[in-house]
Write a protein that holds these residues in place. Sequence first.
Motif, PDB file in Angstrom:
ATOM      1  N   ASN A  91     -82.145-103.908   8.571  1.00  0.00           N
ATOM      2  CA  ASN A  91     -83.645-103.572   8.785  1.00  0.00           C
ATOM      3  C   ASN A  91     -84.867-103.773   8.294  1.00  0.00           C
ATOM      4  OD1 ASN A  91     -81.232-102.277  10.736  1.00  0.00           O
ATOM      5  ND2 ASN A  91     -81.933-100.331   9.701  1.00  0.00           N
ATOM      6  N   ILE A  92     -85.492-103.762   6.891  1.00  0.00           N
ATOM      7  CA  ILE A  92     -86.389-103.873   6.584  1.00  0.00           C
ATOM      8  C   ILE A  92     -86.234-106.071   7.299  1.00  0.00           C
ATOM      9  CG2 ILE A  92     -88.637-103.757   4.548  1.00  0.00           C
ATOM     10  CD1 ILE A  92     -86.263-101.999   3.326  1.00  0.00           C
ATOM     11  N   PHE A  93     -85.121-106.698   6.446  1.00  0.00           N
ATOM     12  CA  PHE A  93     -85.875-108.346   7.254  1.00  0.00           C
ATOM     13  C   PHE A  93     -85.501-108.119   8.616  1.00  0.00           C
ATOM     14  CE2 PHE A  93     -83.675-109.957   3.769  1.00  0.00           C
ATOM     15  CZ  PHE A  93     -83.653-109.324   3.104  1.00  0.00           C
ATOM     16  N   ILE A  94     -85.058-107.866   9.437  1.00  0.00           N
ATOM     17  CA  ILE A  94     -85.915-107.429  10.871  1.00  0.00           C
ATOM     18  C   ILE A  94     -86.602-107.460  11.341  1.00  0.00           C
ATOM     19  CG2 ILE A  94     -84.070-107.224  12.872  1.00  0.00           C
ATOM     20  CD1 ILE A  94     -82.077-106.673  11.945  1.00  0.00           C
ATOM     21  N   ASN A  95     -87.774-106.037  10.671  1.00  0.00           N
ATOM     22  CA  ASN A  95     -88.599-106.161  10.986  1.00  0.00           C
ATOM     23  C   ASN A  95     -90.035-106.611  10.547  1.00  0.00           C
ATOM     24  OD1 ASN A  95     -87.682-103.518  12.234  1.00  0.00           O
ATOM     25  ND2 ASN A  95     -87.818-101.957  10.481  1.00  0.00           N
ATOM     26  N   LYS A  96     -89.472-106.908   9.242  1.00  0.00           N
ATOM     27  CA  LYS A  96     -90.526-108.097   9.299  1.00  0.00           C
ATOM     28  C   LYS A  96     -90.859-109.522   9.719  1.00  0.00           C
ATOM     29  CE  LYS A  96     -92.546-105.864   5.216  1.00  0.00           C
ATOM     30  NZ  LYS A  96     -93.953-106.148   5.141  1.00  0.00           N
ATOM     31  N   ILE A  97     -89.796-110.055  10.238  1.00  0.00           N
ATOM     32  CA  ILE A  97     -89.511-110.888  11.323  1.00  0.00           C
ATOM     33  C   ILE A  97     -89.718-110.652  12.318  1.00  0.00           C
ATOM     34  CG2 ILE A  97     -88.096-112.469  12.714  1.00  0.00           C
ATOM     35  CD1 ILE A  97     -85.494-112.072  10.611  1.00  0.00           C
ATOM     36  N   LYS A  98     -89.978-109.692  12.648  1.00  0.00           N
ATOM     37  CA  LYS A  98     -90.899-108.956  14.184  1.00  0.00           C
ATOM     38  C   LYS A  98     -92.319-108.917  13.987  1.00  0.00           C
ATOM     39  CE  LYS A  98     -86.978-106.461  16.496  1.00  0.00           C
ATOM     40  NZ  LYS A  98     -86.778-104.850  17.046  1.00  0.00           N
ATOM     41  N   GLN A  99     -92.363-108.806  13.074  1.00  0.00           N
ATOM     42  CA  GLN A  99     -94.101-108.067  12.000  1.00  0.00           C
ATOM     43  C   GLN A  99     -94.737-110.213  11.934  1.00  0.00           C
ATOM     44  OE1 GLN A  99     -94.613-106.449   8.721  1.00  0.00           O
ATOM     45  NE2 GLN A  99     -97.078-106.616   8.414  1.00  0.00           N
ATOM     46  N   TYR A 100     -93.797-110.795  11.919  1.00  0.00           N
ATOM     47  CA  TYR A 100     -94.730-111.692  11.853  1.00  0.00           C
ATOM     48  C   TYR A 100     -93.857-112.745  12.274  1.00  0.00           C
ATOM     49  CZ  TYR A 100     -95.973-111.051   7.033  1.00  0.00           C
ATOM     50  OH  TYR A 100     -97.182-110.147   6.124  1.00  0.00           O
ATOM     51  N   GLN A 101     -93.517-112.978  13.980  1.00  0.00           N
ATOM     52  CA  GLN A 101     -93.161-113.163  14.525  1.00  0.00           C
ATOM     53  C   GLN A 101     -93.636-114.476  14.893  1.00  0.00           C
ATOM     54  OE1 GLN A 101     -92.309-110.693  18.336  1.00  0.00           O
ATOM     55  NE2 GLN A 101     -91.182-112.703  19.145  1.00  0.00           N
TER      56      GLN A 101
END
Length: 259
Positions: free
Chosen positions: A2-12
């Motif tokens: 989930n951390i990986f996915i959230n980081k991708i969203k953060q740096y979309q």
Amino acid sequence: MNIFINKIKQYQFMFSELVKRDFNKRYKRSVLGILWSMIAPLFQLLVMSFVFDRVFGDTMEHYTIYMFAGQLMFNYFREATDNGMQSITSNAGIITKVNAPKYLFLISKIMAASINFLLTLVIFFIFVVAYRITITWKFLFIIFPIVCLFVLIVGTGLILSAMFVFFKDVQYLYDIFTLALMYFTAIFYDVKIFEGSIVAKLIYLNPVFVYINYLREIVLHNTIPSFTYHLYCVFYALFILRIGMWMYKKYNYMFLYYI
């Protein structure tokens, strides 16, 4: 995860720009451009079909589709992992200046390869229709092995990119590995010829073959694999992903000293 996915969203925004760059870079100054993503595998298929159809074509129905399915999935795995291997070192200039998760560069490489894969998948379905194979609702399950393969690629990419930072020889060793893997993936031959032997068991231990076989079962036999087979697919993908995430977390802080 989930951390990986959230980081991708953060740096979309940054991530989307990286994907565009990695995809466009491949066809820069090319006359045909994106069409090469369809033409290249098509010519490879025609050559392999011409050679191997004479050997296996008489004993297997829709042999060209059988081989195309194997080539399609294996080439996706090889291209995505090859590109992902150097994702950290090739972006050293950005990584040393921008405080962003380093795996973004890996995922962007994989996504660029995934776009190529989806374009080739269109050609595959054109062949399926041309060979008068009936497309049923079961074809929706094709998404499952593709998603599993994507997860496997991410896990493999995390492992390779981390290793490549410290050991450049990994690139050459991986070339040898993928060559051997290709012959143990049953792309152009039927695994049944080794039925009951140790070779067949080794082939079924190959996760790439497991996903290819799933695709073939749907397309060629209109059959959805068993629930146990689905568990195997998920296990292989999550197992490799878990190893990749562990390696990334363990050595992530050291990357800046070696790139």
